[in-house]
Scaffold this motif. Sequence first.
Motif, PDB file in Angstrom:
ATOM      1  N   THR A   3       4.489  15.050  13.610  1.00 28.80           N
ATOM      2  CA  THR A   3       3.213  15.046  12.902  1.00 28.80           C
ATOM      3  C   THR A   3       3.378  14.565  11.467  1.00 28.80           C
ATOM      4  O   THR A   3       2.407  14.268  10.810  1.00 28.80           O
ATOM      5  N   LEU A   4       4.617  14.508  10.994  1.00 33.12           N
ATOM      6  CA  LEU A   4       4.886  14.039   9.636  1.00 33.12           C
ATOM      7  C   LEU A   4       5.358  12.595   9.694  1.00 33.12           C
ATOM      8  O   LEU A   4       6.450  12.303  10.145  1.00 33.12           O
ATOM      9  N   ARG A   5       4.522  11.718   9.244  1.00 38.63           N
ATOM     10  CA  ARG A   5       4.825  10.288   9.302  1.00 38.63           C
ATOM     11  C   ARG A   5       5.272   9.785   7.932  1.00 38.63           C
ATOM     12  O   ARG A   5       4.861  10.313   6.907  1.00 38.63           O
ATOM     13  N   LYS A   6       6.080   8.740   7.959  1.00 38.22           N
ATOM     14  CA  LYS A   6       6.553   8.134   6.716  1.00 38.22           C
ATOM     15  C   LYS A   6       5.365   7.524   5.972  1.00 38.22           C
ATOM     16  O   LYS A   6       4.519   6.854   6.563  1.00 38.22           O
ATOM     17  N   LEU A   7       5.319   7.771   4.673  1.00 41.67           N
ATOM     18  CA  LEU A   7       4.215   7.269   3.857  1.00 41.67           C
ATOM     19  C   LEU A   7       4.522   5.862   3.356  1.00 41.67           C
ATOM     20  O   LEU A   7       5.677   5.527   3.085  1.00 41.67           O
ATOM     21  N   ASN A   8       3.469   5.075   3.200  1.00 41.13           N
ATOM     22  CA  ASN A   8       3.666   3.754   2.614  1.00 41.13           C
ATOM     23  C   ASN A   8       3.623   3.868   1.089  1.00 41.13           C
ATOM     24  O   ASN A   8       3.368   4.937   0.531  1.00 41.13           O
ATOM     25  N   TYR A   9       3.855   2.772   0.421  1.00 39.14           N
ATOM     26  CA  TYR A   9       3.968   2.767  -1.037  1.00 39.14           C
ATOM     27  C   TYR A   9       2.690   3.267  -1.709  1.00 39.14           C
ATOM     28  O   TYR A   9       2.740   4.080  -2.633  1.00 39.14           O
ATOM     29  N   LEU A  10       1.553   2.810  -1.253  1.00 37.76           N
ATOM     30  CA  LEU A  10       0.281   3.214  -1.849  1.00 37.76           C
ATOM     31  C   LEU A  10       0.027   4.708  -1.651  1.00 37.76           C
ATOM     32  O   LEU A  10      -0.427   5.399  -2.568  1.00 37.76           O
ATOM     33  N   GLN A  11       0.338   5.215  -0.475  1.00 37.20           N
ATOM     34  CA  GLN A  11       0.179   6.647  -0.218  1.00 37.20           C
ATOM     35  C   GLN A  11       1.084   7.467  -1.132  1.00 37.20           C
ATOM     36  O   GLN A  11       0.678   8.514  -1.640  1.00 37.20           O
ATOM     37  N   LEU A  12       2.305   6.984  -1.348  1.00 37.89           N
ATOM     38  CA  LEU A  12       3.225   7.687  -2.247  1.00 37.89           C
ATOM     39  C   LEU A  12       2.704   7.698  -3.681  1.00 37.89           C
ATOM     40  O   LEU A  12       2.801   8.711  -4.376  1.00 37.89           O
ATOM     41  N   LEU A  13       2.144   6.577  -4.120  1.00 44.30           N
ATOM     42  CA  LEU A  13       1.584   6.528  -5.476  1.00 44.30           C
ATOM     43  C   LEU A  13       0.417   7.499  -5.631  1.00 44.30           C
ATOM     44  O   LEU A  13       0.323   8.220  -6.627  1.00 44.30           O
TER      45      LEU A  13
END
Length: 139
Positions: A3-13
């Motif tokens: 259920t925990l997916r890797k975040l993209n750059y924009l999501q991390l920002l």
Amino acid sequence: MSTLRKLNYLQLLRLELWLESYGVVLSHRMRHEYSDVLPVARLFNEVHPGRADLHGYTPSSSVPLKANNWRIFNERVLAKMNMALTTNEQHQLAIGAVGRLEALLHKLMLSDLTPRLEGGAQSYKNNTIPQKIIMGEYS
């Protein structure tokens, strides 16, 4: 299924900006501290007051105790918020696996923003248009 997916750059920002609004900066040291559930529970409690009973978790430094705290937190808080974690994800959070904490905090961020957005949408449904839009102020 994870259920925990890797975040993209924009999501991390976006996550970093949101966390800063709560006074949290995810440095390497903070990620290590957040591998224990207690700081995460405090943040959950700040975002959703009363959701997490902070007295139910013992500060831990060993992985088995951290994993146990994550199991308890999952049962008492995350499952009720529709954010339940698998046993593997709980273990990955306990060992501080890269990207897992960010993914969980991103879910928390979305749960914090959703009621605000729904409230805004509700006000539009009731034809109570915000004054800034009426006056042409779009800042």
